[in-house]
Design an enzyme around this catalytic site. Structure first.
Site, short mmCIF file in Angstrom:
data_model
loop_
_atom_site.label_atom_id
_atom_site.label_comp_id
_atom_site.label_asym_id
_atom_site.label_seq_id
_atom_site.Cartn_x
_atom_site.Cartn_y
_atom_site.Cartn_z
N LYS A 78 0.86 -1.20 0.00
CA LYS A 78 0.00 0.00 0.00
C LYS A 78 0.88 1.24 0.00
CE LYS A 78 -3.92 1.92 2.67
NZ LYS A 78 -4.78 1.71 3.85
N SER A 158 -9.70 1.56 2.73
CA SER A 158 -8.83 2.34 1.88
C SER A 158 -7.75 1.51 1.16
CB SER A 158 -8.14 3.43 2.70
OG SER A 158 -7.32 2.86 3.70
N SER A 182 -9.96 -0.67 6.98
CA SER A 182 -9.39 -0.58 5.64
C SER A 182 -8.66 -1.81 5.12
CB SER A 182 -8.44 0.61 5.56
OG SER A 182 -9.19 1.78 5.40
N1 GLN Z 1 -13.27 3.93 6.11
C1 GLN Z 1 -12.66 4.37 7.34
C2 GLN Z 1 -12.29 5.82 7.23
O1 GLN Z 1 -12.47 6.38 6.22
C3 GLN Z 1 -11.50 3.53 7.69
C4 GLN Z 1 -10.31 3.86 6.92
C5 GLN Z 1 -9.14 3.07 7.35
O2 GLN Z 1 -9.27 2.06 8.03
N2 GLN Z 1 -7.98 3.56 6.99
O3 GLN Z 1 -11.80 6.41 8.16
#
Ligand code: GLN
Length: 494
Positions: A78, A158, A182
């Protein structure tokens, strides 16, 4: 050699050790698959030459009988992990062409274990999102499509690029991060295993910070065994991250050999939410039965503050983000937009460098931390967080693990939720509580929806008890027997 991209990490490892193929052949097959997968927009930087160099070094070590745990295994990273000499963007314009002069601890651990880097994976900007649509590089397309429907769907977020590239059989595994879901939610959307370890299991050093009290690195893989193999290589105390735990790193893979006879698995009633699609509810029930048939004892448990986890998360995470992202001021890194004076320069740089979701989070964060609202929002959210931790602590007096759905829906179409932040945030409703409590949790692919899209089930364990989480996940995986794969339409799309 055909079929090299279809192996699991464990199979590839064994094949390499038996010299059935070389690390170079494995890397070449994956470089080609990454190239073919370009229509997915899953990678923001391909490092094909580096992959070959790393593979050659692996072949030498294997020839000398040295190879480590992940020797020669091609992985995607990532783009939130700083990689020495390799551009790192966090999916944001504001980092520009930032090339870190250091390597994150987790990726350094992976390379030390012999893994091979295929490239950097697309992601939501600064890891904020559930669909990989907030990336400055544009959305990632899920390799899966609804049956009889060619409309592009999201891979989740994400870590959407990481998930898509593994699901497309172009990387054997990927390393992602999970702040509120994410890793687990994209795993659910793409038919993969996604593991968020206990907070502190893996070092956060060198990972671009989003919400420091929640961020954790973890693997996205095709099997539970592969998740165990990757986690073992990633974990460990790091003196450069004071929140990384000095906990022993067990042999996670060996843990899979044990059965789950007598394991007490809790089913939290509060997760049975209104509007949960019938297909997901049915899958959850099936999951309960599978674990029961494998010898587990199922118990209803209560986590009374579940409904407050999501609202509290969307105060805590933006608060920490607004503080962490203050460093992007046009002076130290990446983008700078000149202005009339230094304050004007800061403002123009940040206005141009951050996308709309990041700006929204920074504003929410600054608001909830401001003098007049600190007690009403931030402090209150921290108290709620303590109650959530207490809920879990109480539940874990009666049970050893919890079983829930991973996400309240299957993957949705690109554009479906991008105009509605609240609808987007609701994706995290089942993953956020474990994040708020710092607990280990895994998503295991368990079935297909009516539309033919993958659905995951989540197992949550006690702090630092990834061994039980992985063992129960292994049982779930065996019972589910999930073998479906996406049709490789992207190969023809070129
Ligand atoms: N969807 C969640 C957010 O937007 C989690 C994102 C994540 O785990 N990085 O904060």
């Amino acid at each position: 050699m055909a079929g090299l991209t279809r192996l699991t990490i464990a199979e590839a490892r064994d094949g390499l050790r038996a010299r059935r193929f070389s690390a170079r052949e494995l890397a070449e097959a994956h470089n080609l698959a990454v190239e073919k997968a370009r229509p997915l927009n899953a990678m923001v930087l391909e490092t094909a030459d580096r992959a070959l160099d790393m593979a050659d070094a692996s072949d030498k070590r294997l020839a000398d009988g040295e190879g480590s745990a992940l020797e020669g295994i091609p992985l995607a990273v990532k783009d939130l992990f700083c990689t020495d000499g390799v551009r790192t963007t966090a999916g944001s314009r504001i980092l520009g062409d930032f090339v870190p002069p250091y390597e994150s601890t987790v990726t350094a651990n992976l390379w030390r274990a012999g893994a091979v880097m295929l490239g950097k994976a697309n992601m939501d900007e600064f890891a904020m999102g559930s669909s990989n649509e907030t990336s400055c590089f544009g959305p990632v397309e899920n390799p899966w499509r609804r049956s009889g429907d060619d409309r592009p769907i999201v891979p989740g977020g994400s870590s959407g690029g990481s998930a898509a590239i593994v699901a497309a059989r172009a990387a054997l595994g990927a390393v992602g991060t999970d702040t509120g879901g994410s890793i687990r939610q994209p795993a659910s959307f793409t038919g993969l295993v996604g593991l968020k370890p206990t907070y502190g299991r893996c070092s956060r050093w060198g990972i671009v910070a989003f919400a420091s009290s929640l961020d954790q690195a973890g693997p996205l893989t095709r099997t539970v065994r592969d998740a165990a193999v990757m986690l073992a290589a990633m974990s460990g105390r790091d003196p450069r991250d004071s929140t990384s735990a000095d906990a022993p790193v067990p042999d996670f893979e060996a843990a899979l050999d044990g059965g789950i006879g007598g394991l007490r698995v809790g089913v939290p009633g509060e997760y049975r939410m209104d509007g949960l699609p019938a297909g997901i509810d049915a899958l959850w029930r099936r999951g309960i039965r599978w674990l029961e048939d494998a010898g587990a004892e199922i118990r209803e448990v209560s986590l009374p503050h579940t409904a407050y986890a999501l609202p509290a998360y969307y105060i805590v995470a933006p608060a920490e983000a607004s503080s962490n992202l203050a460093r992007y001021d046009g002076v130290r890194y990446g983008l700078r937009v000149e202005g009339e004076d230094i304050v004007d320069m800061y403002e123009r740089t940040r206005a141009e460098g951050f996308g709309p979701e990041v700006r929204r989070r920074v504003m929410i964060g600054a608001y909830v931390l401001s003098a007049g609202y600190y007690d009403a929002y931030y402090l209150r959210a921290q108290k709620v967080r303590a109650l959530i931790v207490r809920d879990f602590r109480n539940a874990f007096e009666d049970v050893d693990a919890l079983l829930t759905p991973t996400a309240p829906s299957e993957a949705f179409a690109i554009g479906d939720k991008s105009g509605d932040p609240i609808a987007m945030y609701l994706n995290d409703v089942f993953t956020v509580p474990a994040s708020m409590a710092g607990l280990p949790a895994i998503s295991v692919p368990a079935g297909l929806s009516d539309a033919g899209l993958p659905l995951g089930l989540q197992l949550i364990g006690r702090w630092f008890d990834e061994v039980t989480v992985l063992r129960a996940a292994g049982a779930l995986e065996r019972a589910a027997g999930f073998v479906a794969e996406p049709e490789p339409w992207w190969e023809a799309a070129r």
